[in-house]
Design an enzyme around this catalytic site. Sequence first.
Site, PDB file in Angstrom:
ATOM      1  N   ASP A  62       0.902  -1.341  -0.020  1.00 30.58           N
ATOM      2  CA  ASP A  62       0.082   0.059  -0.130  1.00 30.58           C
ATOM      3  C   ASP A  62       0.932   1.167  -0.015  1.00 30.58           C
ATOM      4  OD1 ASP A  62      -1.731   2.079   0.558  1.00 30.58           O
ATOM      5  OD2 ASP A  62      -2.864   0.830   2.185  1.00 30.58           O
ATOM      6  N   SER A 142      -1.776  14.535 -14.315  1.00 30.68           N
ATOM      7  CA  SER A 142      -2.753  14.439 -15.072  1.00 30.68           C
ATOM      8  C   SER A 142      -3.211  15.833 -15.712  1.00 30.68           C
ATOM      9  CB  SER A 142      -4.081  14.135 -14.175  1.00 30.68           C
ATOM     10  OG  SER A 142      -5.271  14.311 -14.608  1.00 30.68           O
ATOM     11  N   TYR A 155      -9.613  15.527  -6.445  1.00 39.30           N
ATOM     12  CA  TYR A 155      -8.574  14.695  -7.457  1.00 39.30           C
ATOM     13  C   TYR A 155      -7.720  15.853  -7.997  1.00 39.30           C
ATOM     14  CZ  TYR A 155      -7.075  11.817 -11.499  1.00 39.30           C
ATOM     15  OH  TYR A 155      -6.248  11.358 -12.138  1.00 39.30           O
ATOM     16  N   LYS A 159      -3.272  16.204  -7.854  1.00 39.23           N
ATOM     17  CA  LYS A 159      -2.530  16.079  -9.333  1.00 39.23           C
ATOM     18  C   LYS A 159      -1.765  17.594  -9.425  1.00 39.23           C
ATOM     19  CE  LYS A 159      -3.433  11.984 -10.188  1.00 39.23           C
ATOM     20  NZ  LYS A 159      -2.447  10.895 -10.071  1.00 39.23           N
TER      21      LYS A 159
HETATM   22  P1  NAD Z   1      -6.753   2.240 -12.239  1.00 40.84           P
HETATM   23  O1  NAD Z   1      -7.839   2.542 -11.221  1.00 40.84           O
HETATM   24  O2  NAD Z   1      -7.278   1.668 -13.345  1.00 40.84           O
HETATM   25  O3  NAD Z   1      -5.517   1.543 -11.430  1.00 40.84           O
HETATM   26  C1  NAD Z   1      -5.022   1.939 -10.494  1.00 40.84           C
HETATM   27  C2  NAD Z   1      -4.091   0.973  -9.737  1.00 40.84           C
HETATM   28  O4  NAD Z   1      -3.437   1.457  -8.538  1.00 40.84           O
HETATM   29  C3  NAD Z   1      -4.723  -0.232  -9.288  1.00 40.84           C
HETATM   30  O5  NAD Z   1      -4.336  -1.266  -9.811  1.00 40.84           O
HETATM   31  C4  NAD Z   1      -5.066   0.044  -7.824  1.00 40.84           C
HETATM   32  O6  NAD Z   1      -5.226  -1.208  -6.909  1.00 40.84           O
HETATM   33  C5  NAD Z   1      -3.674   0.675  -7.746  1.00 40.84           C
HETATM   34  N1  NAD Z   1      -3.993   1.115  -6.308  1.00 40.84           N
HETATM   35  C6  NAD Z   1      -4.707   2.001  -5.814  1.00 40.84           C
HETATM   36  N2  NAD Z   1      -4.512   2.591  -4.504  1.00 40.84           N
HETATM   37  C7  NAD Z   1      -3.450   1.946  -4.207  1.00 40.84           C
HETATM   38  C8  NAD Z   1      -2.533   1.935  -3.228  1.00 40.84           C
HETATM   39  N3  NAD Z   1      -2.916   2.697  -2.138  1.00 40.84           N
HETATM   40  N4  NAD Z   1      -1.466   1.369  -2.886  1.00 40.84           N
HETATM   41  C9  NAD Z   1      -1.045   0.550  -4.114  1.00 40.84           C
HETATM   42  N5  NAD Z   1      -1.639   0.412  -5.080  1.00 40.84           N
HETATM   43  C10 NAD Z   1      -2.941   1.161  -5.368  1.00 40.84           C
HETATM   44  O7  NAD Z   1      -6.139   3.665 -12.489  1.00 40.84           O
HETATM   45  P2  NAD Z   1      -5.447   4.229 -14.108  1.00 40.84           P
HETATM   46  O8  NAD Z   1      -6.425   5.033 -14.909  1.00 40.84           O
HETATM   47  O9  NAD Z   1      -4.500   3.055 -14.490  1.00 40.84           O
HETATM   48  O10 NAD Z   1      -4.561   5.595 -13.549  1.00 40.84           O
HETATM   49  C11 NAD Z   1      -3.008   5.286 -13.022  1.00 40.84           C
HETATM   50  C12 NAD Z   1      -2.644   6.573 -12.627  1.00 40.84           C
HETATM   51  O11 NAD Z   1      -2.736   7.604 -13.653  1.00 40.84           O
HETATM   52  C13 NAD Z   1      -3.377   7.252 -11.416  1.00 40.84           C
HETATM   53  O12 NAD Z   1      -2.400   8.011 -10.738  1.00 40.84           O
HETATM   54  C14 NAD Z   1      -4.471   8.201 -12.169  1.00 40.84           C
HETATM   55  O13 NAD Z   1      -4.693   9.349 -11.262  1.00 40.84           O
HETATM   56  C15 NAD Z   1      -3.385   8.803 -13.364  1.00 40.84           C
HETATM   57  N6  NAD Z   1      -4.339   9.299 -14.641  1.00 40.84           N
HETATM   58  C16 NAD Z   1      -5.291   8.539 -14.926  1.00 40.84           C
HETATM   59  C17 NAD Z   1      -5.989   9.130 -16.214  1.00 40.84           C
HETATM   60  C18 NAD Z   1      -7.150   8.309 -16.876  1.00 40.84           C
HETATM   61  O14 NAD Z   1      -7.805   8.898 -17.508  1.00 40.84           O
HETATM   62  N7  NAD Z   1      -7.336   6.880 -16.477  1.00 40.84           N
HETATM   63  C19 NAD Z   1      -5.953  10.134 -16.588  1.00 40.84           C
HETATM   64  C20 NAD Z   1      -4.738  11.081 -15.849  1.00 40.84           C
HETATM   65  C21 NAD Z   1      -4.092  10.618 -14.886  1.00 40.84           C
END
Ligand code: NAD
Length: 259
Positions: A62, A142, A155, A159
């Site tokens: 975590d 982001s 959120y 970021k």
């Molecule tokens: P997702 O929810 O599909 O995957 C996130 C992963 O992080 C999951 O496997 C989850 O189990 C893990 N996770 C969550 N909390 C955790 C913790 N405390 N310790 C360890 N692991 C943990 O998200 P995603 O869309 O793949 O996003 C990945 C990153 O990119 C994030 O930081 C998100 O904010 C950022 N992001 C995503 C987008 C988008 O459009 N999806 C856009 C900009 C930025």
Amino acid sequence: MTLNGKTALVTGGARGIGLGIAQRLAADGAAIALVDLNAADLSEAESQLSKSGAKVITITADVTDRQQVIDAIDSTVDQLGGFDIMINNAGIAQVQPISEITEAEMDKIHAVNVKGVLWGIQAAAARFKKDGTKGKIISASSIAGHDGFPMLGAYCSTKFAVRALTQVAAKEFAPDGITVNAYCPGVVGTDMWTEIDARFSDLTGAKKGATFDKFVGSIALGRAQTAEDVASLVSYLAGPDSDYMTGQAILIDGGMVYR
Ligand code: NAD
């Protein structure tokens, strides 16, 4: 194979963008440590990566727990024999009007998205210094780290904070040859966006999928982003071509937010 002989740790690597980054860095030649809360997804991701010939380990941890992040890095060095690239990717989203953000919600999202990144920066830099490694630290910001989006106040605040930590860490660790950068994706069709879309539906009555479609409709290049699109930037930030770049939070969003 720009990353031959290198080792990368990817937090939140069990699915979504993190898994896409892990796949790309493995294709670039790196050994991979996948770190995530979700043990079942980690095991599935490990078997996918191993099938493609990658050297991969998994660590259930975590990122909100500073000691677990330190231990994950130590375990990576023990099992893979090195540590060169830290990807602070784990993150969570929330959707709510700014007037309704609760203290518990704010604490929860900051624990993962801000403290989780800070612990990753601290632990990686400490290990790089100990080992004399000119390492690379790369974190997830982001478009929501550059612009404020309605209903995404909590959120966005996390970021923006990632950009701040990235700039400060870049300046503090530059004398050690450690670079610190961030990637800023737009709208990536992962489970996170499925959850964001569902929450918008609950709050606004929008049809399922309508919020996602509306956001995608504002992208100049006319399509949703894939994890591979993000991974191509991270591959650059992890490799030698970006050696002269530090303190940057780079937008890769198909044309949404312009800086
Ligand atoms: P997702 O929810 O599909 O995957 C996130 C992963 O992080 C999951 O496997 C989850 O189990 C893990 N996770 C969550 N909390 C955790 C913790 N405390 N310790 C360890 N692991 C943990 O998200 P995603 O869309 O793949 O996003 C990945 C990153 O990119 C994030 O930081 C998100 O904010 C950022 N992001 C995503 C987008 C988008 O459009 N999806 C856009 C900009 C930025």
